[in-house]
Design a protein around this motif. Structure first.
Motif, PDB file in Angstrom:
ATOM      1  N   ALA A  18       0.826  -1.209   0.000  1.00 21.03           N
ATOM      2  CA  ALA A  18       0.000   0.000   0.000  1.00 21.03           C
ATOM      3  C   ALA A  18       0.862   1.263   0.000  1.00 21.03           C
ATOM      4  O   ALA A  18       0.592   2.222  -0.738  1.00 21.03           O
ATOM      5  CB  ALA A  18      -0.926  -0.005   1.211  1.00 21.03           C
ATOM      6  N   LEU A  19       1.912   1.254   0.808  1.00 22.58           N
ATOM      7  CA  LEU A  19       2.781   2.434   0.883  1.00 22.58           C
ATOM      8  C   LEU A  19       3.534   2.655  -0.430  1.00 22.58           C
ATOM      9  O   LEU A  19       3.651   3.786  -0.915  1.00 22.58           O
ATOM     10  CB  LEU A  19       3.767   2.281   2.046  1.00 22.58           C
ATOM     11  CG  LEU A  19       3.166   2.373   3.449  1.00 22.58           C
ATOM     12  CD1 LEU A  19       4.208   2.070   4.510  1.00 22.58           C
ATOM     13  CD2 LEU A  19       2.550   3.744   3.678  1.00 22.58           C
ATOM     14  N   MET A  20       4.052   1.555  -1.021  1.00 24.40           N
ATOM     15  CA  MET A  20       4.758   1.694  -2.303  1.00 24.40           C
ATOM     16  C   MET A  20       3.804   2.120  -3.419  1.00 24.40           C
ATOM     17  O   MET A  20       4.184   2.874  -4.317  1.00 24.40           O
ATOM     18  CB  MET A  20       5.444   0.378  -2.670  1.00 24.40           C
ATOM     19  CG  MET A  20       6.699   0.089  -1.880  1.00 24.40           C
ATOM     20  SD  MET A  20       7.638  -1.304  -2.576  1.00 24.40           S
ATOM     21  CE  MET A  20       9.077  -1.290  -1.506  1.00 24.40           C
ATOM     22  N   SER A  21       2.560   1.644  -3.365  1.00 27.68           N
ATOM     23  CA  SER A  21       1.565   2.041  -4.368  1.00 27.68           C
ATOM     24  C   SER A  21       1.252   3.529  -4.248  1.00 27.68           C
ATOM     25  O   SER A  21       1.058   4.224  -5.249  1.00 27.68           O
ATOM     26  CB  SER A  21       0.277   1.230  -4.188  1.00 27.68           C
ATOM     27  OG  SER A  21       0.534  -0.149  -4.316  1.00 27.68           O
ATOM     28  N   TRP A  22       1.205   3.993  -3.026  1.00 34.82           N
ATOM     29  CA  TRP A  22       0.939   5.413  -2.779  1.00 34.82           C
ATOM     30  C   TRP A  22       2.103   6.274  -3.265  1.00 34.82           C
ATOM     31  O   TRP A  22       1.916   7.316  -3.896  1.00 34.82           O
ATOM     32  CB  TRP A  22       0.696   5.627  -1.288  1.00 34.82           C
ATOM     33  CG  TRP A  22       0.530   7.064  -0.893  1.00 34.82           C
ATOM     34  CD1 TRP A  22      -0.441   7.928  -1.309  1.00 34.82           C
ATOM     35  CD2 TRP A  22       1.367   7.796   0.000  1.00 34.82           C
ATOM     36  NE1 TRP A  22      -0.274   9.158  -0.724  1.00 34.82           N
ATOM     37  CE2 TRP A  22       0.833   9.108   0.083  1.00 34.82           C
ATOM     38  CE3 TRP A  22       2.496   7.489   0.747  1.00 34.82           C
ATOM     39  CZ2 TRP A  22       1.409  10.101   0.872  1.00 34.82           C
ATOM     40  CZ3 TRP A  22       3.074   8.475   1.544  1.00 34.82           C
ATOM     41  CH2 TRP A  22       2.529   9.761   1.602  1.00 34.82           C
ATOM     42  N   ILE A  39      -5.990  -3.799   5.269  1.00 32.91           N
ATOM     43  CA  ILE A  39      -4.564  -4.046   5.468  1.00 32.91           C
ATOM     44  C   ILE A  39      -4.289  -4.418   6.918  1.00 32.91           C
ATOM     45  O   ILE A  39      -3.525  -5.337   7.216  1.00 32.91           O
ATOM     46  CB  ILE A  39      -3.742  -2.800   5.067  1.00 32.91           C
ATOM     47  CG1 ILE A  39      -3.815  -2.597   3.553  1.00 32.91           C
ATOM     48  CG2 ILE A  39      -2.287  -2.939   5.507  1.00 32.91           C
ATOM     49  CD1 ILE A  39      -3.248  -1.269   3.090  1.00 32.91           C
ATOM     50  N   VAL A  40      -4.951  -3.708   7.836  1.00 39.71           N
ATOM     51  CA  VAL A  40      -4.788  -4.025   9.261  1.00 39.71           C
ATOM     52  C   VAL A  40      -5.268  -5.447   9.544  1.00 39.71           C
ATOM     53  O   VAL A  40      -4.630  -6.202  10.286  1.00 39.71           O
ATOM     54  CB  VAL A  40      -5.574  -3.007  10.123  1.00 39.71           C
ATOM     55  CG1 VAL A  40      -5.565  -3.434  11.585  1.00 39.71           C
ATOM     56  CG2 VAL A  40      -4.963  -1.623   9.977  1.00 39.71           C
ATOM     57  N   HIS A  44      -6.895  -5.436 -13.204  1.00 43.58           N
ATOM     58  CA  HIS A  44      -8.184  -4.798 -12.918  1.00 43.58           C
ATOM     59  C   HIS A  44      -8.300  -4.273 -11.488  1.00 43.58           C
ATOM     60  O   HIS A  44      -9.333  -3.693 -11.140  1.00 43.58           O
ATOM     61  CB  HIS A  44      -9.316  -5.803 -13.163  1.00 43.58           C
ATOM     62  CG  HIS A  44      -9.271  -6.437 -14.521  1.00 43.58           C
ATOM     63  ND1 HIS A  44      -9.714  -5.796 -15.653  1.00 43.58           N
ATOM     64  CD2 HIS A  44      -8.826  -7.651 -14.923  1.00 43.58           C
ATOM     65  CE1 HIS A  44      -9.545  -6.581 -16.709  1.00 43.58           C
ATOM     66  NE2 HIS A  44      -9.013  -7.714 -16.289  1.00 43.58           N
ATOM     67  N   VAL A  45      -7.273  -4.487 -10.663  1.00 43.03           N
ATOM     68  CA  VAL A  45      -7.357  -4.130  -9.245  1.00 43.03           C
ATOM     69  C   VAL A  45      -6.171  -3.240  -8.871  1.00 43.03           C
ATOM     70  O   VAL A  45      -5.044  -3.529  -9.258  1.00 43.03           O
ATOM     71  CB  VAL A  45      -7.339  -5.403  -8.364  1.00 43.03           C
ATOM     72  CG1 VAL A  45      -7.428  -5.037  -6.882  1.00 43.03           C
ATOM     73  CG2 VAL A  45      -8.488  -6.326  -8.752  1.00 43.03           C
ATOM     74  N   PRO A  46      -6.398  -2.147  -8.141  1.00 42.16           N
ATOM     75  CA  PRO A  46      -5.283  -1.308  -7.679  1.00 42.16           C
ATOM     76  C   PRO A  46      -4.292  -2.127  -6.863  1.00 42.16           C
ATOM     77  O   PRO A  46      -4.682  -3.038  -6.128  1.00 42.16           O
ATOM     78  CB  PRO A  46      -5.967  -0.244  -6.814  1.00 42.16           C
ATOM     79  CG  PRO A  46      -7.370  -0.199  -7.315  1.00 42.16           C
ATOM     80  CD  PRO A  46      -7.705  -1.599  -7.725  1.00 42.16           C
ATOM     81  N   ALA A  47      -3.018  -1.808  -6.991  1.00 41.21           N
ATOM     82  CA  ALA A  47      -1.991  -2.587  -6.307  1.00 41.21           C
ATOM     83  C   ALA A  47      -2.172  -2.577  -4.794  1.00 41.21           C
ATOM     84  O   ALA A  47      -1.937  -3.583  -4.123  1.00 41.21           O
ATOM     85  CB  ALA A  47      -0.598  -2.051  -6.674  1.00 41.21           C
ATOM     86  N   SER A  48      -2.602  -1.439  -4.244  1.00 43.76           N
ATOM     87  CA  SER A  48      -2.784  -1.349  -2.789  1.00 43.76           C
ATOM     88  C   SER A  48      -3.855  -2.321  -2.315  1.00 43.76           C
ATOM     89  O   SER A  48      -3.739  -2.924  -1.244  1.00 43.76           O
ATOM     90  CB  SER A  48      -3.148   0.080  -2.388  1.00 43.76           C
ATOM     91  OG  SER A  48      -4.323   0.499  -3.067  1.00 43.76           O
TER      92      SER A  48
END
Length: 301
Positions: A111-115, A130-131, A246-250
């Motif tokens: 998630a952080l790298m995607s951001w 994620i939690v 089709h799905v965001p990496a995060s």
């Protein structure tokens, strides 16, 4: 943007579930075949199986640009070659408990790298998922604590550092894969990434092959090696890249939770293990995380 199809979520979940299923079984192979030789055989077998995937087919595959070629190299170097080395040797110097706890950071790292690199927005629900994913892997790891040995001293520190390196490698694999799926088909990505892995590990594999007694490998282990090779290099990569289109990496990173869950299921069904309270809590958290990540969001309001 329309919601990702359920088929994409199924591909992501199936990919990580397949990884979880062969991780435990691969221990039988490592006990007989040296690590680099095992990796070399895996990439070699998969290269033969995916030979017909290498060439560009149809309009879905654009010609590889120089940027794509660079991404393919780093996808293989980080996601296949370096990840395997960090994970296998990290567990050797540390413990299974430490591996599970540290690898729980994968969804957060993705998630952080995607951001940072993909400019993807992390919604509150994805953050909550994620939690949940981190809680799952931590609970599954804690439930196995009594059976894990555990090292002490500098060896443990080195092992933990290698395991954290594996986390960063896996997160990089997801993020780079998201960039690749826009121009290259999942099949071709699988084949090309595997070829790079074969090229990278060949010198080390040949070095260990020279002194290895291949006759010591039983027929059953050869069949297991075939399954491991096709699952690790072919099926899981193709499934993951197909879903990632089709799905965001995060959000896709949340599905790494399926790895420890499937590994636990294999233990219950085939290895005679029993489910304890922590494992039940892990399964509950896994379901909650997947629902948070995949349930359609309301438009407007």
């Amino acid at each position: 943007m329309s919601a990702p199809p359920l088929a994409a979520y199924a591909c992501l979940a199936a990919s990580m579930a397949l990884v979880g299923s062969y991780v435990g079984l691969s221990k039988l192979l490592v006990a007989v075949i040296p690590v680099f030789l095992l990796a070399w055989l895996r990439f070699g077998i998969a290269a033969v199986a995916m030979a017909h995937w290498v060439r560009r087919r149809g309009s879905g595959d654009l010609p590889l640009s120089r940027h794509d070629r660079v991404l393919l190299f780093w996808e293989s170097f980080l996601g296949n070659f370096l990840f395997s080395i960090c994970m296998l040797f990290g567990v050797q110097y540390s413990s299974a408990l430490a591996a599970g706890v540290i690898m729980a950071a994968i969804p957060a790292a993705v998630a952080l790298m995607s951001w940072v690199f993909l400019r993807e927005h992390i919604t509150r629900r994805v953050a909550a998922a994620i939690v949940c994913a981190v809680a799952v892997i931590a609970l599954v790891s804690a439930s196995r604590a009594p059976s894990d040995g555990g090292s002490t001293g500098n060896g443990t520190l080195l092992g933990n550092a290698l395991l954290f390196g594996a986390v960063l490698c896996e997160a990089s694999y997801v993020v780079i894969g998201k960039k690749l799926t826009g121009n290259v088909s999942p099949r071709r990505i699988s084949a090309l990434v595997n070829l790079w892995g074969l090229a990278l590990v060949t010198p080390f594999g040949l070095w260990q092959a020279i002194s290895f007694d291949f006759a010591s490998v039983s027929p059953a282990l050869w069949w297991l090696l075939l399954f491991y090779s096709l699952a690790a290099s072919m099926w899981t990569v193709w499934l993951w890249m197909t879903g990632l289109r089709h799905v965001p990496a995060s959000r896709a990173g949340v599905f790494t939770v399926m790895l420890p869950i499937t590994a636990a299921a294999v233990g219950l069904l085939f290895l005679g293990e029993r489910m304890n309270v922590l494992q039940m809590a892990a399964f509950g958290s896994a379901v909650a995380g997947l629902l948070l990540a995949t349930w359609p969001e309301r438009v407007g309001a």
